[in-house]
Design a protein around this motif. Structure first.
Motif, PDB file in Angstrom:
ATOM      1  N   UNK A 140     -10.297 -53.104  -3.725  1.00 34.12           N
ATOM      2  CA  UNK A 140     -11.155 -52.535  -4.759  1.00 34.12           C
ATOM      3  C   UNK A 140     -11.656 -51.154  -4.351  1.00 34.12           C
ATOM      4  N   UNK A 141     -12.063 -51.014  -3.110  1.00 36.94           N
ATOM      5  CA  UNK A 141     -12.566 -49.727  -2.629  1.00 36.94           C
ATOM      6  C   UNK A 141     -11.489 -48.648  -2.719  1.00 36.94           C
ATOM      7  N   UNK A 142     -10.278 -48.979  -2.291  1.00 40.84           N
ATOM      8  CA  UNK A 142      -9.215 -47.980  -2.241  1.00 40.84           C
ATOM      9  C   UNK A 142      -8.849 -47.444  -3.614  1.00 40.84           C
ATOM     10  N   UNK A 143      -8.829 -48.303  -4.608  1.00 43.34           N
ATOM     11  CA  UNK A 143      -8.472 -47.855  -5.955  1.00 43.34           C
ATOM     12  C   UNK A 143      -9.674 -47.240  -6.662  1.00 43.34           C
ATOM     13  N   UNK A 144     -10.767 -47.968  -6.722  1.00 46.86           N
ATOM     14  CA  UNK A 144     -11.893 -47.553  -7.554  1.00 46.86           C
ATOM     15  C   UNK A 144     -12.691 -46.401  -6.965  1.00 46.86           C
ATOM     16  N   UNK A 145     -12.917 -46.445  -5.651  1.00 41.23           N
ATOM     17  CA  UNK A 145     -13.754 -45.418  -5.017  1.00 41.23           C
ATOM     18  C   UNK A 145     -12.912 -44.309  -4.392  1.00 41.23           C
ATOM     19  N   UNK A 146     -12.006 -44.688  -3.524  1.00 39.61           N
ATOM     20  CA  UNK A 146     -11.172 -43.672  -2.883  1.00 39.61           C
ATOM     21  C   UNK A 146     -10.286 -42.971  -3.903  1.00 39.61           C
ATOM     22  N   UNK A 147      -9.819 -43.721  -4.900  1.00 38.93           N
ATOM     23  CA  UNK A 147      -8.998 -43.109  -5.940  1.00 38.93           C
ATOM     24  C   UNK A 147      -9.744 -42.023  -6.683  1.00 38.93           C
ATOM     25  N   UNK A 148     -10.997 -42.293  -7.042  1.00 38.40           N
ATOM     26  CA  UNK A 148     -11.807 -41.274  -7.719  1.00 38.40           C
ATOM     27  C   UNK A 148     -12.094 -40.101  -6.786  1.00 38.40           C
TER      28      UNK A 148
END
Length: 254
Positions: free
Chosen positions: A106-114
């Motif tokens: 979740x962190x990699x897509x939602x936060x790191x992605x943004x």
């Protein structure tokens, strides 16, 4: 006059759900839409439909969690007037039911992605004299929702990053806002319910719909209309805010 004439827009996760609605509306309003999506098979028909309707669009198959992939996409586009950080995934579970793998995903897509998109786009916007950024947060950023530990964490981060960028780049004519939808009826929601509540689909859909005081989920097109306003010049005096679009969820659930 169309609201986004001659604007170049990047929309992550623009091939389905809310992102699809935003992509289609922005193209209708004159933007050249660049859809950045991991699922090229799903996103390509959206691009084809926009072009068939007389709009301008291009697909960039990309994993937003990979910084170099995002950087290459942005470099290939050149000028960017609008960035919509929409790509995201969900997770059901409280703290104890959130493994390190779940958390990282979740962190990699939602936060790191943004972050990756912001990191690549903001210097381009600075060089071009400004731009508009819109980040998709959630009501989960500001209220407690059961069994959404990792998802809530990620949306809280989106909210905070949006405010930070607004503060730091105001002098560069870059506006940054976020919107916080409540539940929105998309194919993702239908699949999510089917996966997590097998045999209870109708019951859960009704329950999730009624959790909004207005009595239903939002339509993706309703979210897109708010996104259009905030990314247009009509919202030129608006930055550093989060805008709930929640059917009364935050203030009226009492």
């Amino acid at each position: 006059m169309s609201k986004l004439n001659n604007k170049v827009a990047i929309i992550t996760g623009g091939g389905s759900g809310i992102g699809k609605a935003i992509s289609e509306l922005f193209a209708q309003e004159g933007a050249y839409v660049h859809i950045v999506d991991l699922n090229a098979e799903m996103a390509q028909p959206v691009v084809d439909s926009i072009i068939a309707g007389g709009g301008q669009a291009k697909l960039h198959a990309c994993n937003v969690a990979e910084q170099m992939e995002v950087k290459r996409v942005v470099e290939s586009i050149g000028r960017v007037d609008i960035l919509v950080n929409n790509a995201g995934i969900a997770h059901v579970g409280n703290l104890e039911k959130c493994s390190i793998d779940d958390f990282d995903r979740v962190f990699n897509v939602n936060v790191k992605g943004a972050y990756n998109a912001l990191y690549a786009v903001v210097p381009v916007m600075k060089a071009n004299g400004g731009g508009a950024i819109l980040n998709l947060a959630s009501i989960a950023a500001v209220v407690g929702i059961s069994d959404r530990f990792a998802y809530s964490m990620s949306k809280g981060a989106i909210y905070a990053m949006s405010m930070s960028v607004a503060r730091d780049y105001m002098a560069d004519n870059i506006r940054s806002n976020s919107i916080s939808p409540a539940r929105v009826h998309t194919p993702f929601v239908d699949g999510f319910i089917a996966k997590n509540y097998p045999g209870q689909e109708a019951e859960m859909f009704e329950k999730l719909s009624k959790s909004q005081p207005i009595g239903r989920m939002a339509k993706p097109e309703e979210i897109a209309k708010l996104a259009l306003f905030l990314c247009s010049d009509d919202a030129g005096f608006m930055t550093g805010n989060d805008y709930p679009i929640d059917g009364g969820f935050i203030k009226l659930n009492n």
